[in-house]
Write a protein that holds these residues in place. Structure first.
Motif, mmCIF file in Angstrom:
data_model
loop_
_atom_site.group_PDB
_atom_site.id
_atom_site.type_symbol
_atom_site.label_atom_id
_atom_site.label_comp_id
_atom_site.label_asym_id
_atom_site.label_seq_id
_atom_site.Cartn_x
_atom_site.Cartn_y
_atom_site.Cartn_z
ATOM 1 N N ILE A 51 0.861 -1.189 0.000
ATOM 2 C CA ILE A 51 0.000 0.000 0.000
ATOM 3 C C ILE A 51 0.893 1.232 0.000
ATOM 4 O O ILE A 51 1.799 1.349 0.841
ATOM 5 N N THR A 53 0.978 5.392 0.252
ATOM 6 C CA THR A 53 0.227 6.588 0.618
ATOM 7 C C THR A 53 1.216 7.691 0.967
ATOM 8 O O THR A 53 2.436 7.502 0.873
ATOM 9 N N ILE A 117 -1.522 -1.183 -4.090
ATOM 10 C CA ILE A 117 -2.661 -0.278 -3.925
ATOM 11 C C ILE A 117 -2.139 1.131 -3.664
ATOM 12 O O ILE A 117 -1.282 1.324 -2.793
ATOM 13 N N ALA A 119 -3.210 4.452 -1.991
ATOM 14 C CA ALA A 119 -4.193 5.078 -1.103
ATOM 15 C C ALA A 119 -3.956 6.581 -1.194
ATOM 16 O O ALA A 119 -3.135 7.149 -0.471
ATOM 17 N N ARG A 138 -6.361 2.090 -7.302
ATOM 18 C CA ARG A 138 -6.255 3.436 -6.740
ATOM 19 C C ARG A 138 -7.506 3.682 -5.908
ATOM 20 O O ARG A 138 -8.620 3.706 -6.453
ATOM 21 N N MET A 139 -7.312 3.829 -4.609
ATOM 22 C CA MET A 139 -8.390 4.181 -3.691
ATOM 23 C C MET A 139 -8.100 5.593 -3.209
ATOM 24 O O MET A 139 -6.945 5.926 -2.913
ATOM 25 N N ALA A 208 -8.209 0.618 2.656
ATOM 26 C CA ALA A 208 -7.140 0.096 1.805
ATOM 27 C C ALA A 208 -6.534 -1.168 2.409
ATOM 28 O O ALA A 208 -6.276 -2.151 1.697
#
Length: 289
Positions: A51, A53, A117, A119, A138-139, A208
């Protein structure tokens, strides 16, 4: 790591862009560290998913434009052409001072054997937007804003985005975003197919992580091969080529994790997979290296 915060939590590798005072602007060090982090994650069997971010209020506000000289750290005395780039692709000077640094990162993401992913917690502009395109999902937070603003700066989209973006949203939308340089919100991105889901800011990371844990329930080797087949086979010229690759993958995995998965299903128990993403069975290691 000087620009990243890395945390491994029960098979989830968190990569946090960590220049919050600069809105996580992308510089040479961040590019090098991101590329290394994804190469390492691909080889590390303790990592099931990744992930990415940003720390602070931004995901990544684009390239750090405060660098002296060539702001993109390129050697302006060089005179590259396509033949030279192909022949000297991994030559140190070409790699460090001629090749696009965002592209080096996205190639490492594309070649990674783990689901990735993004975030997107805030601004994701320029390379902050393009680096996310090579990620699998893509969140985004409702606070996220994205933009492909290159033309406004007199440059072009990079980080392999001219490969990934039209595949995600279609040519017309890709052209509109890249030619106008418009900034758009998360819901606009979701409606166009760029964003998987939109969440309130205080829920984004938890959502996520929950999604990442759904992605790592299967065989690590089967997950790695499936990810690479979908990414690569979609660009093949004929479905026969996909059939050949799928045949080899099914053949080799059916003799190992496939046997365990079927036995566990029939015996109504949790499977114990032994194949590793870092060392694929049979011919698959050569096929997907």
């Amino acid at each position: 790591m000087s620009t990243l915060q890395l945390d491994l939590d029960d098979r989830i590798l968190w990569i946090r862009l960590n220049r919050p005072d600069q809105l996580n602007a992308f510089d040479v060090a961040m590019g090098d560290e991101l590329e290394a982090a994804f190469r390492d994650a691909s080889r590390n069997d303790d990592v099931g998913a990744v992930i990415v971010t940003g720390n602070g209020k931004a995901f990544c506000a684009g390239a750090d434009l405060t660098r002296e000289g060539n702001v993109f750290a390129l050697d302006e005395t060089a005179d590259p052409d396509l033949a030279m780039l192909r022949e000297e692709f991994d030559e140190p000077h070409v790699r460090e001072f001629i090749r696009d640094k965002g592209g080096r990162v996205t190639l490492a993401i594309h070649q990674c054997r783990k689901p990735v992913i993004a975030a997107i917690n805030g601004a994701a502009v320029g390379v902050g937007a393009t680096m996310s395109l090579a990620m699998d999902f893509r969140m985004a937070s409702t606070a996220a804003r994205m933009g492909f603003v290159f033309a406004r700066l007199g440059v072009v989209p990079e980080a392999c985005s001219t490969f990934f973006l039209p595949r995600l949203v279609g040519m017309q939308q890709a052209l509109e975003w890249c030619l106008t340089g418009d900034i758009f919100d998360a819901e606009t991105g979701r409606a166009a197919g760029l964003i998987r889901s939109v969440h309130e800011p205080d829920q984004l990371l938890a959502e996520a992580e929950a999604f990442a844990r759904r992605l790592i329930k299967g065989s690590p080797a089967a997950t790695a091969v499936t990810r690479q087949m979908l990414r690569r086979n979609a660009s093949l010229p004929d479905p026969v080529e996909a059939h050949l690759i799928e045949t080899l993958a099914m053949f080799d995995l059916s003799r190992s994790d496939g046997k365990e998965g079927v036995a566990a299903f029939l015996e109504k128990r949790k499977p114990v997979f032994t194949n590793k993403a870092s060392a694929l069975p049979g011919r698959l290691e050569d096929l997907f290296s």
